[in-house]
Write a protein that holds these residues in place. Structure first.
Motif, short mmCIF file in Angstrom:
data_model
loop_
_atom_site.label_atom_id
_atom_site.label_comp_id
_atom_site.label_asym_id
_atom_site.label_seq_id
_atom_site.Cartn_x
_atom_site.Cartn_y
_atom_site.Cartn_z
N ASN A 2 0.12 63.97 30.60
CA ASN A 2 0.29 65.11 29.72
C ASN A 2 1.49 65.93 30.17
OD1 ASN A 2 -0.49 66.73 31.88
ND2 ASN A 2 -2.65 66.49 31.35
N ASN A 3 1.70 67.01 29.50
CA ASN A 3 2.88 67.83 29.77
C ASN A 3 2.95 68.32 31.21
OD1 ASN A 3 4.06 67.62 27.36
ND2 ASN A 3 3.11 69.45 26.47
N VAL A 19 18.96 63.91 21.48
CA VAL A 19 19.32 63.95 20.06
C VAL A 19 18.04 64.12 19.26
CG1 VAL A 19 20.40 62.68 18.19
CG2 VAL A 19 21.27 62.47 20.51
N ARG A 21 16.76 63.39 16.36
CA ARG A 21 16.02 62.41 15.58
C ARG A 21 15.28 61.43 16.48
NH1 ARG A 21 21.32 61.49 14.86
NH2 ARG A 21 22.17 59.59 15.77
N ASN A 22 15.74 61.31 17.74
CA ASN A 22 15.08 60.37 18.64
C ASN A 22 14.18 61.06 19.63
OD1 ASN A 22 16.34 58.20 17.59
ND2 ASN A 22 18.11 58.41 18.95
N LEU A 24 11.51 62.61 20.08
CA LEU A 24 10.07 62.42 20.27
C LEU A 24 9.75 61.06 20.89
CD1 LEU A 24 8.38 64.15 17.26
CD2 LEU A 24 8.53 64.85 19.65
N SER A 25 10.30 60.00 20.30
CA SER A 25 10.02 58.68 20.85
C SER A 25 10.61 58.56 22.24
CB SER A 25 10.57 57.57 19.99
OG SER A 25 10.80 57.99 18.69
N LEU A 26 11.77 59.15 22.41
CA LEU A 26 12.45 59.03 23.70
C LEU A 26 11.61 59.67 24.79
CD1 LEU A 26 16.17 59.44 24.32
CD2 LEU A 26 14.63 60.69 25.76
N ILE A 27 11.14 60.88 24.51
CA ILE A 27 10.32 61.54 25.53
C ILE A 27 9.02 60.77 25.73
CG2 ILE A 27 9.14 63.69 26.09
CD1 ILE A 27 11.27 65.11 24.41
N GLY A 28 8.48 60.27 24.63
CA GLY A 28 7.26 59.48 24.74
C GLY A 28 7.46 58.28 25.65
N ASP A 29 8.58 57.58 25.45
CA ASP A 29 8.90 56.43 26.29
C ASP A 29 8.97 56.84 27.74
OD1 ASP A 29 8.98 54.87 24.10
OD2 ASP A 29 11.17 54.66 24.02
N MET A 30 9.61 57.95 27.98
CA MET A 30 9.77 58.40 29.37
C MET A 30 8.44 58.73 29.98
SD MET A 30 13.16 60.48 29.90
CE MET A 30 14.74 59.75 29.66
N TYR A 31 7.59 59.39 29.21
CA TYR A 31 6.25 59.72 29.71
C TYR A 31 5.53 58.45 30.11
CZ TYR A 31 6.04 64.69 28.54
OH TYR A 31 6.23 66.03 28.52
N GLU A 32 5.64 57.49 29.22
CA GLU A 32 4.91 56.23 29.45
C GLU A 32 5.36 55.60 30.76
OE1 GLU A 32 4.89 53.81 25.94
OE2 GLU A 32 4.50 52.01 27.13
N GLU A 33 6.68 55.56 30.94
CA GLU A 33 7.20 54.90 32.13
C GLU A 33 6.92 55.73 33.37
OE1 GLU A 33 10.87 52.82 31.49
OE2 GLU A 33 11.46 53.25 33.55
N VAL B 25 10.38 51.50 25.90
CA VAL B 25 9.99 51.03 27.23
C VAL B 25 10.14 49.52 27.34
CG1 VAL B 25 8.16 51.01 28.94
CG2 VAL B 25 8.43 52.97 27.43
N TYR B 41 17.37 55.74 29.48
CA TYR B 41 16.92 55.90 28.10
C TYR B 41 17.99 56.54 27.21
CZ TYR B 41 12.21 54.36 29.01
OH TYR B 41 11.16 53.60 29.32
N TYR B 45 18.95 54.71 23.78
CA TYR B 45 18.77 55.28 22.44
C TYR B 45 20.09 55.48 21.72
CZ TYR B 45 13.78 55.71 22.29
OH TYR B 45 12.47 55.41 22.22
N GLU B 67 -1.07 58.42 27.13
CA GLU B 67 -0.13 58.39 28.26
C GLU B 67 1.30 58.77 27.83
OE1 GLU B 67 0.46 53.55 27.96
OE2 GLU B 67 -0.52 54.43 29.70
N ARG B 68 1.56 58.72 26.51
CA ARG B 68 2.86 59.15 26.01
C ARG B 68 2.87 60.65 25.67
NH1 ARG B 68 6.34 55.37 24.17
NH2 ARG B 68 7.14 56.80 22.61
N ARG B 71 3.08 61.43 21.92
CA ARG B 71 4.28 61.16 21.11
C ARG B 71 4.27 59.72 20.62
NH1 ARG B 71 5.16 64.76 24.93
NH2 ARG B 71 6.33 66.64 24.41
N ARG B 72 4.73 59.54 19.39
CA ARG B 72 4.64 58.19 18.79
C ARG B 72 5.77 57.31 19.25
NH1 ARG B 72 3.71 59.68 12.56
NH2 ARG B 72 3.19 57.49 12.34
#
Lengths: 849, 111
Positions: A2-3, A19, A21-22, A24-33, B25, B41, B45, B67-68, B71-72
């Motif tokens: 989480n945050n 940027v 437009r990206n 949200l997904s970018l941060i999501g990816d980073m969180y995941e990793e 990822v 990243y 991107y 875990e994200r 975020r989608r």
């Protein structure tokens, strides 16, 4: 994940910089990793991951950002430098005009700040109040000696009180002797006010009247390197006092000035308890008390305790310490000038800004092509706005630094003119400098707004095809700006003329008594017992016309005492101004009698103690309502006597005040403070030598400190004179700046009409026709300025002149005159350009067509 | 036909390889396995954006997981023109690299 678990800084940077437009997904990816990192890796590896994912891209982002910007920036600099170089005249006018305006604004700013800082250095300044009394239709800060003590006793809200009376004394130590300002204070003073004691007894330095505190500079003056504590000074060749402490010099922005402080008891035990002798007094209220409530409670204290007052209404009130200097009592004090000068500063700055806007707009057509081209190759509107704002900001900061240098150069002269000790660089000036910096920033932004917002809007195709856009010439706006600045200039010119005329009036007004060739001497302890013989010896000298002694100087009669007169009982006493004089007073000052006679030696009853003779002025006759006043009863302190004469009204106070009723009492027994000697103007030097030698024989232990009444009278208007000269200076500045602007504008207009003028000349127009053509518009605009400025100036000056009870009328020709001055100056400015344009060879103008 | 840069090529190949599973990822890990270099990243991107603009990939929002941080995911898919671009890049490359293996590497530039 989480945050919380993701590092805050990294999260913040990502949300700001990724940027959109990206992101949200970018941060999501980073969180995941990062979640994987947390579960499998050690701290150091996580940091490494964060570093490569966030810090490295950030660094390269910043570097690229900067490199791109630098490329553009250096281009902006190059272009604006070329533009400035292409027309050095405009550039100089622009920068100098702005710099002078800013410098003037800064000086006023510093002056205003200095005025506003008065008495604020005291730690408890918010709780300290001055006791004031309302009587005889006016407020007075002189309150009875007994009042403060009584207030402290009666009202728990009043925590501390101290009287402050200053008096000049002759101070001696060894061979060093000077007149010094002595402050008589109560012991609470030390704690109430923040004059810090540097050495010696810090708690109770003035337990008795023979102990004194001296200022640091006085300590150095008298004792040099020696330790001042415990040294003995001699006051007035009479009392010996011991120095118990050294205090810092009162700062220039303190209303209370002194070199020596001593216990109030030194004034004298009898006087100390008086309800009738007054001085300034201050109270410190407790922190919880509400000032308005305290004022209500203390009101009427004097009436309650002093049973002798029946007919006078006396009210008490409190004035905050911080308002004392600025607001005065019955009339507005320097706050009037603070407001007025702030307005002038704003106007001068606005005029300078207007010129800047005007000239930048005038230059706009030359920049239009550049901007069209920039847009064509892809510049956004934002980048053009930034570029133009950037340029004006650079110019305004350049002007700002020139202004600071100008201020630094002018400050000593300015201080001398305004009688201040303002410095540009010290710790207390940080807010001022920040304020000035803000002014520079605002000036840049305001000045830049018009060109930036206007020029960036041009459509590139239009600009590139048609050349100079029509939008660049905006005659209506330009005209309004010219009108505005000349309206301001004419208001200033006429105000200055009116103020100067008033100053001239004040200096030359017949005060009703002779003020020239009269020398004033202070009566000291040595001279007092021998006063009669001193006067007689002087009278024998042929160079001396007349000698008199009196309690006060004729233009400073402020003492008040309770009187009753024919038709009133002692219970109906009223306080009136009064002074004791000797027989020759009226003769020496050339005062004319309206009725009756002056005091004379032949009438012994004139100076009788029980039933003296009184002389009253015409204002007193009117005030008391006595018809046929000669022979009527008058009384002070139950000494019932008769009125022997009525003196014609003279200015017993400054010209700021109306003439008050004054009562004269002939008495050599009463304390006289001054000797006045009327000398023969053709034998000035001989007279002065004679006075000095007589003095040295009779009072050798005091210096013969001769003052001319004329100088004393002039000195009291020194502050008014300073304000007048400040006004003067700022008027010149405003005119100068307006003319610079006009010069630039005229040059620009002439340049725009080069071809028109060429054709007109080719068709036979004369030089005169052309210059007329060029000047006509300005004359029209100035005419409008005149009409606008006259009522404003008249109204403002009408208000300002209320400070004077006696004043010069505001004549119509002043307005007409200042209008004419403005038109002449403007024409002279414009005609240089128009004549230059008119005399040019039409061939030069037309050969490129 | 728009040319692909080397980095774009790597990303596009990875997207093609991963089929339905191509999101940030996964692409990053795939590239790391092949090149042994980690692509930040930010860069990834940026490249995906360029490919999107060139219409070589399509993107589509996927599910979100705890875990994200809620975020989608954004899933990328190669388009027909993307495949064309890869093909032409491959052709160019193979022409350029022809006979590379049989060359005497010490002869060409050693002097």
């Amino acid at each position: 994940m989480n945050n919380r678990t993701f590092p805050f800084l990294a999260r913040w940077l990502l949300t700001r910089l990724a940027v959109k437009r990206n992101s949200l997904s970018l941060i999501g990816d980073m969180y995941e990793e990062y979640a994987v990192c947390i579960s499998h890796q050690r701290w150091i590896q996580r940091q490494q991951w964060l570093f490569t994912e966030i810090m490295l891209p950030l660094i390269s982002f910043l570097r690229n950002h900067f490199l791109w910007r630098r490329g553009m920036l250096s281009n902006y600099f190059k272009i604006s430098f070329r533009n400035l170089k292409r027309s050095p005249g405009y550039t100089t006018i622009n920068i100098v005009g702005l710099a002078v305006g800013m410098a003037a604004c800064m000086l006023i700013f510093l002056w205003v700040q200095d005025e506003l800082s008065f008495d604020r250095f005291h730690q408890h300044h918010k709780q300290i109040y001055r006791i004031i009394q309302h009587r005889d239709g006016g407020w007075s800060s002189s309150t009875p000696f007994s009042l403060p003590r009584t207030l402290k006793k009666d009202f728990p809200e009043i925590e501390q009180v101290s009287r402050f009376r200053n008096q000049s004394a002759y101070v001696k130590y060894d061979d060093k002797a000077f007149y010094e300002e002595i402050g008589f204070i109560d012991p609470d003073f030390i704690d109430m006010f923040s004059f810090s004691i540097l050495s010696g007894n810090k708690e109770t330095p003035i337990e008795t009247e023979s102990q004194v505190i001296i200022t640091q500079s006085a300590a150095i003056k008298y004792f040099g390197q020696d330790d001042p504590i415990g040294q003995v000074l001699n006051l007035d060749n009479d009392t010996d006092v011991t120095v118990t402490a050294v205090v810092q010099d009162p700062p220039k922005n303190s209303s209370m000035q002194f070199t020596i402080l001593t216990n109030f008891k030194a004034v004298g035990q009898r006087m100390d308890l008086s309800w009738w002798t007054g001085c300034n007094a201050y109270v410190r209220l407790s922190e919880q008390s509400i000032p308005a409530d305290v004022i209500q409670k203390i009101d009427g204290t004097t009436m309650k305790y002093d049973q002798r007052i029946k007919n006078n209404q006396i009210n008490e009130s409190l004035q905050p310490l911080t308002r004392m200097h600025l607001y005065g009592l019955n009339k507005l004090g320097p706050i009037l000038y603070v407001v007025l000068f702030s307005i002038i500063a704003a106007v001068v700055l606005i005029i300078a800004c207007i010129n800047f806007i005007n000239l930048s707009t005038a230059q706009a057509s030359k920049r239009a092509r550049e901007i069209g081209l920039r847009k064509t190759v892809g510049a956004s509107r934002g980048s053009i706005v930034r570029q133009l704002y950037g340029e004006t900001l650079v110019l305004s900061f350049l002007a700002f630094f020139i202004a600071i240098i100008m201020v630094a150069i002018c400050l000593p002269g300015f201080n001398q003119m305004a009688a201040k000790e303002i410095t540009l660089l010290d710790a207390g000036k940080l807010p001022v400098l920040l304020g000035l910096f803000t002014i520079a920033l605002l000036t840049g932004l305001v000045s830049g707004s018009y060109p930036a917002l206007l020029l960036s809007r041009y459509r590139p195709i239009q600009v590139l095809r048609d050349g100079a856009s029509k939008g660049a010439r905006n005659p209506r706006l330009r005209r309004i700006l010219v009108i505005f600045q000349f309206t301001a200039a004419i208001i200033l010119i006429s105000s200055t003329l009116i103020i100067q005329r008033q100053m001239h009036y004040v200096q030359n007004k017949d005060l009703g008594f002779q003020k020239t060739d009269i020398v004033r001497l202070n009566i000291n302890n040595t001279l007092r017992p021998n006063l009669e013989s001193f006067k007689n010896r002087l009278r024998q000298n042929t160079t001396i016309v007349s000698v008199t002694s009196a309690n006060t100087t004729p233009n400073q009669i402020r003492n008040i005492n309770p009187f009753y007169w024919e038709g009133r009982s002692p219970d109906e006493s009223e306080t009136l101004n009064f002074t004791t004089v000797d027989h020759d007073y009226f003769k020496t000052f050339g005062l004319e009698m309206a009725e009756g006679r002056a005091f004379a030696k032949e009438f012994a009853s004139d100076s009788d103690r029980e039933n003296p003779g009184y002389i009253i002025n015409e204002a007193a006759v009117a005030h008391t309502g006595l018809t046929d006043p000669i022979g009527k009863m008058f009384s002070i302190w139950n000494a019932e006597g008769r009125v022997v004469g009525v003196v014609k009204d003279f200015h017993s106070r400054s010209l700021h005040d109306v003439i008050k009723p004054v009562i004269f009492l002939c008495s050599n027994n009463w304390q006289h403070y001054w000797v006045f000697i009327s000398i023969d103007p053709s034998q000035r030097r001989e007279a002065m030598t004679a006075i000095e030698s007589t003095w040295d024989e009779m009072a050798p232990d005091y210096p013969c400190d001769m003052e001319f009444l004329e100088d004393i009278d002039r000195e009291r208007y020194a502050e008014d004179g300073r304000i007048a000269s400040l006004f003067n200076a700022f008027t010149y500045l405003a005119i100068f700046i307006s003319c610079l602007g006009l010069l630039g504008l005229a040059a620009f207009l002439a340049e725009q009409r080069t071809k028109e003028i060429g054709i007109r000349k080719a068709l036979g127009a004369s030089t005169f026709n052309i210059s007329q053509l060029m000047s006509r518009e300005f004359i029209l605009l100035l005419g409008i300025s005149n009409l606008l400025s006259w009522p404003v100036a008249w109204f403002a000056m009408q208000r300002m002149m209320t400070a004077w009870a006696y004043r010069e009328t505001i004549a119509w020709w002043i307005f007409a005159g200042s209008g004419a001055i403005a038109i002449l100056i403007a024409l002279a400015t414009v005609s240089y350009q128009s004549i230059k344009a008119a005399r040019s060879n039409p061939v030069d103008a037309l050969k490129y067509e | 036909m728009t040319q692909l840069t080397k980095a774009e090529e790597m990303v596009l190949l990875s997207v093609m390889r991963l089929k339905e599973q191509a999101y940030g990822v996964a692409i990053k890990q795939d590239i790391k396995e092949i090149t042994d270099k980690s692509l930040p990243y930010g860069t990834l991107y940026f490249l995906l954006d360029k490919l999107t603009v060139k219409l070589f990939v399509d993107k589509e929002l996927g599910e979100s997981t705890a875990e994200r941080g809620g975020r989608r995911k954004t899933f990328y898919q190669i388009t027909a023109s993307g495949i064309d671009a890869l093909k032409s890049a491959f052709d160019q490359q193979s022409r350029a690299w022809t006979n590379f293996a049989s060359m005497d590497l010490h002869e060409g530039f050693g002097k």
